[in-house]
Design a protein around this motif. Sequence first.
Motif, PDB file in Angstrom:
ATOM      1  N   ASN A 249     -13.475  28.910  -8.248  1.00 26.65           N
ATOM      2  CA  ASN A 249     -13.393  30.231  -7.624  1.00 26.65           C
ATOM      3  C   ASN A 249     -14.752  30.932  -7.555  1.00 26.65           C
ATOM      4  OD1 ASN A 249     -12.061  32.307  -6.325  1.00 26.65           O
ATOM      5  ND2 ASN A 249     -11.477  33.340  -8.224  1.00 26.65           N
ATOM      6  N   ILE A 250     -15.739  30.254  -6.999  1.00 29.89           N
ATOM      7  CA  ILE A 250     -17.079  30.831  -6.905  1.00 29.89           C
ATOM      8  C   ILE A 250     -17.201  31.661  -5.627  1.00 29.89           C
ATOM      9  CG2 ILE A 250     -18.106  28.939  -8.223  1.00 29.89           C
ATOM     10  CD1 ILE A 250     -19.194  27.830  -5.609  1.00 29.89           C
ATOM     11  N   SER A 251     -18.095  32.632  -5.667  1.00 31.42           N
ATOM     12  CA  SER A 251     -18.340  33.489  -4.502  1.00 31.42           C
ATOM     13  C   SER A 251     -19.328  32.804  -3.562  1.00 31.42           C
ATOM     14  CB  SER A 251     -18.891  34.841  -4.949  1.00 31.42           C
ATOM     15  OG  SER A 251     -20.174  34.670  -5.540  1.00 31.42           O
ATOM     16  N   PHE A 252     -19.467  33.347  -2.365  1.00 35.77           N
ATOM     17  CA  PHE A 252     -20.404  32.765  -1.405  1.00 35.77           C
ATOM     18  C   PHE A 252     -21.850  33.022  -1.823  1.00 35.77           C
ATOM     19  CE2 PHE A 252     -16.598  33.178   1.293  1.00 35.77           C
ATOM     20  CZ  PHE A 252     -16.470  31.852   1.658  1.00 35.77           C
ATOM     21  N   ALA A 253     -22.092  34.145  -2.496  1.00 33.67           N
ATOM     22  CA  ALA A 253     -23.443  34.404  -3.006  1.00 33.67           C
ATOM     23  C   ALA A 253     -23.817  33.372  -4.068  1.00 33.67           C
ATOM     24  CB  ALA A 253     -23.517  35.810  -3.592  1.00 33.67           C
ATOM     25  N   GLU A 254     -22.855  33.040  -4.935  1.00 36.49           N
ATOM     26  CA  GLU A 254     -23.114  32.031  -5.965  1.00 36.49           C
ATOM     27  C   GLU A 254     -23.249  30.650  -5.339  1.00 36.49           C
ATOM     28  OE1 GLU A 254     -21.327  30.615 -10.314  1.00 36.49           O
ATOM     29  OE2 GLU A 254     -20.154  31.930  -9.006  1.00 36.49           O
ATOM     30  N   LEU A 255     -22.451  30.381  -4.318  1.00 35.82           N
ATOM     31  CA  LEU A 255     -22.538  29.097  -3.621  1.00 35.82           C
ATOM     32  C   LEU A 255     -23.918  28.911  -3.004  1.00 35.82           C
ATOM     33  CD1 LEU A 255     -21.254  26.515  -2.508  1.00 35.82           C
ATOM     34  CD2 LEU A 255     -20.405  27.863  -0.570  1.00 35.82           C
ATOM     35  N   GLU A 256     -24.444  29.966  -2.405  1.00 32.38           N
ATOM     36  CA  GLU A 256     -25.777  29.899  -1.808  1.00 32.38           C
ATOM     37  C   GLU A 256     -26.837  29.589  -2.858  1.00 32.38           C
ATOM     38  OE1 GLU A 256     -29.006  33.055  -0.051  1.00 32.38           O
ATOM     39  OE2 GLU A 256     -26.903  33.367   0.486  1.00 32.38           O
ATOM     40  N   LYS A 257     -26.747  30.248  -4.018  1.00 30.20           N
ATOM     41  CA  LYS A 257     -27.720  30.012  -5.093  1.00 30.20           C
ATOM     42  C   LYS A 257     -27.628  28.585  -5.613  1.00 30.20           C
ATOM     43  CE  LYS A 257     -27.920  34.801  -6.728  1.00 30.20           C
ATOM     44  NZ  LYS A 257     -27.634  35.716  -7.861  1.00 30.20           N
ATOM     45  N   LEU A 258     -26.407  28.096  -5.779  1.00 31.00           N
ATOM     46  CA  LEU A 258     -26.219  26.744  -6.304  1.00 31.00           C
ATOM     47  C   LEU A 258     -26.778  25.695  -5.353  1.00 31.00           C
ATOM     48  CD1 LEU A 258     -22.600  27.121  -7.740  1.00 31.00           C
ATOM     49  CD2 LEU A 258     -24.691  26.720  -9.065  1.00 31.00           C
ATOM     50  N   LEU A 259     -26.496  25.846  -4.057  1.00 32.43           N
ATOM     51  CA  LEU A 259     -26.991  24.882  -3.084  1.00 32.43           C
ATOM     52  C   LEU A 259     -28.519  24.943  -2.974  1.00 32.43           C
ATOM     53  CD1 LEU A 259     -24.403  25.084  -0.165  1.00 32.43           C
ATOM     54  CD2 LEU A 259     -24.692  23.265  -1.851  1.00 32.43           C
ATOM     55  N   ASN A 260     -29.058  26.153  -3.025  1.00 33.95           N
ATOM     56  CA  ASN A 260     -30.507  26.301  -2.933  1.00 33.95           C
ATOM     57  C   ASN A 260     -31.206  25.700  -4.135  1.00 33.95           C
ATOM     58  OD1 ASN A 260     -32.519  27.094  -1.228  1.00 33.95           O
ATOM     59  ND2 ASN A 260     -32.392  29.266  -1.684  1.00 33.95           N
ATOM     60  N   LYS A 261     -30.540  25.734  -5.283  1.00 29.98           N
ATOM     61  CA  LYS A 261     -31.135  25.214  -6.511  1.00 29.98           C
ATOM     62  C   LYS A 261     -30.949  23.706  -6.644  1.00 29.98           C
ATOM     63  CE  LYS A 261     -30.514  25.402 -11.531  1.00 29.98           C
ATOM     64  NZ  LYS A 261     -29.720  26.013 -12.630  1.00 29.98           N
ATOM     65  N   ASP A 262     -29.748  23.238  -6.342  1.00 29.04           N
ATOM     66  CA  ASP A 262     -29.404  21.849  -6.658  1.00 29.04           C
ATOM     67  C   ASP A 262     -29.650  20.862  -5.542  1.00 29.04           C
ATOM     68  OD1 ASP A 262     -28.545  22.636  -9.157  1.00 29.04           O
ATOM     69  OD2 ASP A 262     -26.479  22.941  -8.510  1.00 29.04           O
ATOM     70  N   PHE A 263     -29.672  21.339  -4.319  1.00 25.99           N
ATOM     71  CA  PHE A 263     -29.772  20.378  -3.221  1.00 25.99           C
ATOM     72  C   PHE A 263     -30.626  20.946  -2.105  1.00 25.99           C
ATOM     73  CE2 PHE A 263     -28.502  17.738   0.330  1.00 25.99           C
ATOM     74  CZ  PHE A 263     -28.437  16.496  -0.261  1.00 25.99           C
ATOM     75  N   SER A 264     -31.822  20.440  -1.961  1.00 28.67           N
ATOM     76  CA  SER A 264     -32.720  20.849  -0.876  1.00 28.67           C
ATOM     77  C   SER A 264     -32.601  19.838   0.236  1.00 28.67           C
ATOM     78  CB  SER A 264     -34.171  20.934  -1.366  1.00 28.67           C
ATOM     79  OG  SER A 264     -34.277  21.912  -2.368  1.00 28.67           O
TER      80      SER A 264
END
Length: 265
Positions: A249-264
């Motif tokens: 149940n993550i938010s879209f703001a958290e999803l953006e941070k996770l993708l930016n951090k974990d997968f370039s």
Amino acid sequence: MHSLDLSLFKITPLGVLDILLVAFIIYQAYNLVRGTIAVNILLGLGVIYVLYFVVSNLHMPVLTKILGYFKDASLIIIIVVFQQEIRRFLLLVGKNASLQRNKAWWRYFFGKVQDEKNNYARIKPIIDACKILKQTRTGALIVFAKYYDEQFYQNSCEVMDAKISKRLLESIFQKTSPLHDGAVVIAENKIKSASCILPLTDKVDLPAQFGLRHRAGIGVTEANEATAIIISEETGEISYAKQGKVKMNISFAELEKLLNKDFSI
């Protein structure tokens, strides 16, 4: 008194380079097996070596003999069990050998901020597609592979090699689409394949509402250097899997941070 010979500890430029190269190789090897079942296998081999050392010093010949067989065969065991990890490691070495093709080091030192901005522009279509899929409660599984292993993914996938777009992701996961079952795999800034059948996790302590889609999303992150977005068909809830662990149940703001951090991508 005998003086301590410090000549053995003489530091030379080649010696420093030697240590740095070994540290780099160990670090990259750790990254390849981190969060996978390979770590447990390495720990098992480590336990065998420790037990062998203990029982041999305690003069227990039978147990020493048995553990000795495992110790002597450890190199073959490592090659057989870790053939996928070894393949990915050699692929990593080949990619890093060419600065012309892989300029991650230059981006890290000189263009990190700009790189993050560019990466946001690339992941925006994915986030926008997730918003629509969540709103319509359309089940989806999107895998972000750090290294695209053709042998692993293409055996059960439809090869696409297409540009990432919001509409394409939406259309793939529509229930009337022949590709909606399975996962989409994204790597190298492209949708590499769709309708992928992935290995399921063996974990038994997962929430009761987790179905095959969630188990596949967790399972692929256990077996590969990958992350996964899972959208529930029943609730529209977005989950994020990494290294066999899942955030629910993550938010879209958290999803953006996770993708930016974990997968370039």
